[in-house]
Scaffold this active site. Sequence first.
Site, mmCIF file in Angstrom:
data_model
loop_
_atom_site.group_PDB
_atom_site.id
_atom_site.type_symbol
_atom_site.label_atom_id
_atom_site.label_comp_id
_atom_site.label_asym_id
_atom_site.label_seq_id
_atom_site.Cartn_x
_atom_site.Cartn_y
_atom_site.Cartn_z
ATOM 1 N N LYS A 23 -0.571 4.835 8.879
ATOM 2 C CA LYS A 23 0.048 5.161 7.570
ATOM 3 C C LYS A 23 -0.795 5.319 6.726
ATOM 4 O O LYS A 23 -1.128 6.208 5.942
ATOM 5 C CB LYS A 23 1.284 4.475 7.273
ATOM 6 C CG LYS A 23 2.051 4.915 6.367
ATOM 7 C CD LYS A 23 2.748 3.641 5.430
ATOM 8 C CE LYS A 23 1.687 2.494 4.994
ATOM 9 N NZ LYS A 23 2.463 1.586 4.355
ATOM 10 N N THR A 72 0.970 -1.047 0.091
ATOM 11 C CA THR A 72 0.021 -0.139 -0.035
ATOM 12 C C THR A 72 0.928 1.239 0.110
ATOM 13 O O THR A 72 1.472 1.591 1.021
ATOM 14 C CB THR A 72 -1.000 -0.001 1.343
ATOM 15 O OG1 THR A 72 -1.750 -1.368 1.245
ATOM 16 C CG2 THR A 72 -1.824 1.020 1.094
ATOM 17 N N LYS A 82 -7.415 0.349 -2.997
ATOM 18 C CA LYS A 82 -7.104 -0.444 -1.531
ATOM 19 C C LYS A 82 -7.113 0.738 -0.641
ATOM 20 O O LYS A 82 -7.552 0.250 0.644
ATOM 21 C CB LYS A 82 -5.460 -0.578 -1.972
ATOM 22 C CG LYS A 82 -4.649 -1.114 -0.761
ATOM 23 C CD LYS A 82 -5.014 -2.139 -0.031
ATOM 24 C CE LYS A 82 -4.272 -2.636 1.140
ATOM 25 N NZ LYS A 82 -4.703 -3.585 2.051
#
Lengths: 296, 296, 296, 296
Positions: free
Chosen positions: D240, D95, D171
Amino acid sequence: MKIAFIGLGNMGSQMARNLIKAGHSLTVYNRTVKRAEALESEGAKVASTPTQAVADAEVLITMLADDAAVEEVLFEPGDAIQTLHEGATHISMSTISVALSKRLADAHQKRGQHYLAATVLGRPDAAEAGKLFIIAAGEPEQIRQCQPLFDVLGQKTFVVGNNAPAANVFKLAANFLITATIEGLAESCAFVRKHDLDQNVFLEFLTGSLFTAPVYRNYGGMIAADKFEPVGFKLPLGFKDNRLLLSAADDVAVPMPLANLVHDRFVTALAHGMSNADWSAIAHIAFQEAGLANGE
Amino acid sequence: MKIAFIGLGNMGSQMARNLIKAGHSLTVYNRTVKRAEALESEGAKVASTPTQAVADAEVLITMLADDAAVEEVLFEPGDAIQTLHEGATHISMSTISVALSKRLADAHQKRGQHYLAATVLGRPDAAEAGKLFIIAAGEPEQIRQCQPLFDVLGQKTFVVGNNAPAANVFKLAANFLITATIEGLAESCAFVRKHDLDQNVFLEFLTGSLFTAPVYRNYGGMIAADKFEPVGFKLPLGFKDNRLLLSAADDVAVPMPLANLVHDRFVTALAHGMSNADWSAIAHIAFQEAGLANGE
Amino acid sequence: MKIAFIGLGNMGSQMARNLIKAGHSLTVYNRTVKRAEALESEGAKVASTPTQAVADAEVLITMLADDAAVEEVLFEPGDAIQTLHEGATHISMSTISVALSKRLADAHQKRGQHYLAATVLGRPDAAEAGKLFIIAAGEPEQIRQCQPLFDVLGQKTFVVGNNAPAANVFKLAANFLITATIEGLAESCAFVRKHDLDQNVFLEFLTGSLFTAPVYRNYGGMIAADKFEPVGFKLPLGFKDNRLLLSAADDVAVPMPLANLVHDRFVTALAHGMSNADWSAIAHIAFQEAGLANGE
Amino acid sequence: MKIAFIGLGNMGSQMARNLIKAGHSLTVYNRTVKRAEALESEGAKVASTPTQAVADAEVLITMLADDAAVEEVLFEPGDAIQTLHEGATHISMSTISVALSKRLADAHQKRGQHYLAATVLGRPDAAEAGKLFIIAAGEPEQIRQCQPLFDVLGQKTFVVGNNAPAANVFKLAANFLITATIEGLAESCAFVRKHDLDQNVFLEFLTGSLFTAPVYRNYGGMIAADKFEPVGFKLPLGFKDNRLLLSAADDVAVPMPLANLVHDRFVTALAHGMSNADWSAIAHIAFQEAGLANGE
């Protein structure tokens, strides 16, 4: 004037005392009779029921904790509204819902009585000093007649409309702005502290530049110290007022996300057993979340 | 003093002009040269590169829009830091990230240069009048030497620490408190308006009681009028500062839900094409949500 | 069984119809009599008052819009509780407050009547098909006896406790999770759309991977289309349930920031005149904020 | 195929192992060499630099922790992009930000290399079992050629666009929906618990009715137990990803208040030292706020 004064909490006791000192004739009533008796030596008559309190009154002042307390005194079971003279004036001074204020306005009008909402801004020390800010709404003639009472209790009266509930709307909005200030200070103080800087320097800077208002100085001092004393206005009462605000906002379809944020601070504080703290202690919740809580 | 002044936007132009008037020798640089030339007739020398601007300077003042602009001037490709004399002082006055301020502090120290952060509070009219509030941090000796410059630019200087980035932390926190005030006023004005009451009466009450600070009067006036003029600080710049705040808060693990709420106001405003509005126009978004938008 | 069925809205009418079809003897009551008469031809007796409806009943089912409607039927002025036989069972199936459910439990017990809360999950099409999910709580013996009714109305019954209000707590929490899903889908679809990507592809991916539940498919389809039809559950009813949730959360001191966020979506939607929309149309507010609204 | 596999964390190690088992020839690289050596006995060649890893590769797979790690490998100082053959394909599977994915797409195209983004959904146990969901975007021909690899790693591949960054958008949005589910479950479980009801009964009801998706079962179990084990995806990594989402939302002007709420949960968790917890432990913060924390 002959005044019935009902509701002798931290604020009400100080206000009643000032009215006595100013030479008014007071009959007082409080559910917990001890607080009424404390005023007896200063010259108040003590009534044992709301009805007895208002029997003789030109003016009825209520300074009760919440809607339920006002309803119990004026309507059932207290039923003081039935005894209050035609032509007498009820001044509702505590923070109640906009809806109840409307209901009172109607009920008094039906009976030929007058109704003013005259909410107050200030903590017990301001009440003691006769330095409250008074937000009054209702018929101008009645406000004019009651002005001498407001002058005893407050440093300044703001007349905000002919319609009594306007004073309740303004009061709820002002309380909200205080909580917004507390939240803003809490988050920014947490930010400053975790950058290893001195909150007191931060506060001096704020109150010496754009944020000179009393609200920043008073609450800022407590927040910077993470000590919320003295307890001038209890946290559950602040929560109650926040709920009255949100309810009145729902009624007119105004989303208030910042008020919701403050709502959650109150709920979190209550979930942590802080029901005896001052309402400004919601700032402590912000510190806790930032990992800054002392001694927890 | 021989001053290199880089960054001539709405704020910077006014500040540079005041320094010239006060008798300082200025070499100015701005990416868009026209704004530099406007100062030429008032006595400034115009440099065509950052390097040329600082070649001779005792003091370098930067008043640039964002981190990227500062980096391009000081580091690559502008590289002014290589030319700046040993012993010269860089005063960074615009709102930049705490992280960049730290990086500048280190980079200047390595080269035997001095670095102060001296952020400012106030809109262009305050800059023009030399009435800014200045938040200065860095070595006391350098602050002392630069104080005459601060006295030209501002009405008051707050010295907030020996460590330059402290001034950036304080500035971001102060900006946040302004946005918190705007949000509080926006929600409460929407609440008052939808109860069919007059916002101006509300505002007079606020600024006459607990909320006497300039920030309530200035922004309150715009909010009550739902007119956000003049455009003193553009909305995208306010958004940028809010992001710097949140980023600096993340770095030290401080949750700031109110800052997030304001963040979403900015994003919503930008999604509605308000990038030329004053930053206080985020209040308009609150009005829109309450169904109060005029002309939409 | 002899059943009194009170409350014939979108859901109630379908449920009553299914009970008739299954051979039960129904006496129906609805404030708007037309909806009652529609069931007459299918075999229901139509009562003209709540009291008349319950006179003969072994079981009373209420499927009324809100607390007030239930109170008016059971207590004053309808007062059906006085007429309901000792030993009869009241099954409260609509979404009411936890507080009212407790009050009903007490009131029925005093009169030797039984009380179950059996809330339902599902929209009118599920009610029509007898495919509701039923959340039942109360005394096991009564639940056992009423199970045949639940089997007519639903595809599955979850028995969640001996204490009737448990079913109300679960129902409010489940409704909240639906709104949480709507909000999550709304924000993520806005995110996907503004990256110029296809929401339908996004939805296929979601419902084909981790998010296989009906709630993502049903609401996802409406959200991806930005069309909130058919109107199965009106927005003001969704708002009402959200308020019941928040009130029950306040009672036990649980902060629910996501529920507050959804609350603000409802208020904003109502401020924009969307009171006839399906409750899932709160997703449209998220689109509006992102500047994606069609036709605005 | 000759595959360079870079990034051997919890996920990457399992994925590399599965590719080896399926007969592919792997050269692996990891900053911490021990994790690379663990794969040596299973047949992988171990490279000591990114450049060495890709020297011979037809396909480069990166499964690195964050943007910085990818940049260091592909650009400076690792510079693997210079060595990767023309015609080779880089499949970026971890990611990363939408912005970096765009930059990679451009950089590879300039060098005649191919670039796919093929992000994955699933925790380490799914990676081990080859049961990931794969979200692939890029040129159809390249996706077709890499499909056998995806079939080894995942149970299902969703092709979501011709433009590689689409897979990164999807995602981030999917991860957000997982956190939305966690937040919804956390608040509703706190609500249920404080009403003295059983969360496990609540969860059975949810996953047996409208909320049948794996995401409710997996995370629900951990939340109901207030035990967030095993640690499949560390909290700072979840934070994150949330920041990447918010940043990509800012870029296209989409306000995401629910994502902000989740952001604050992460920040609060980190402020309380939970950096080694599973990301689902943000639910514990909701419990803490409700006064439900065990052992704190």
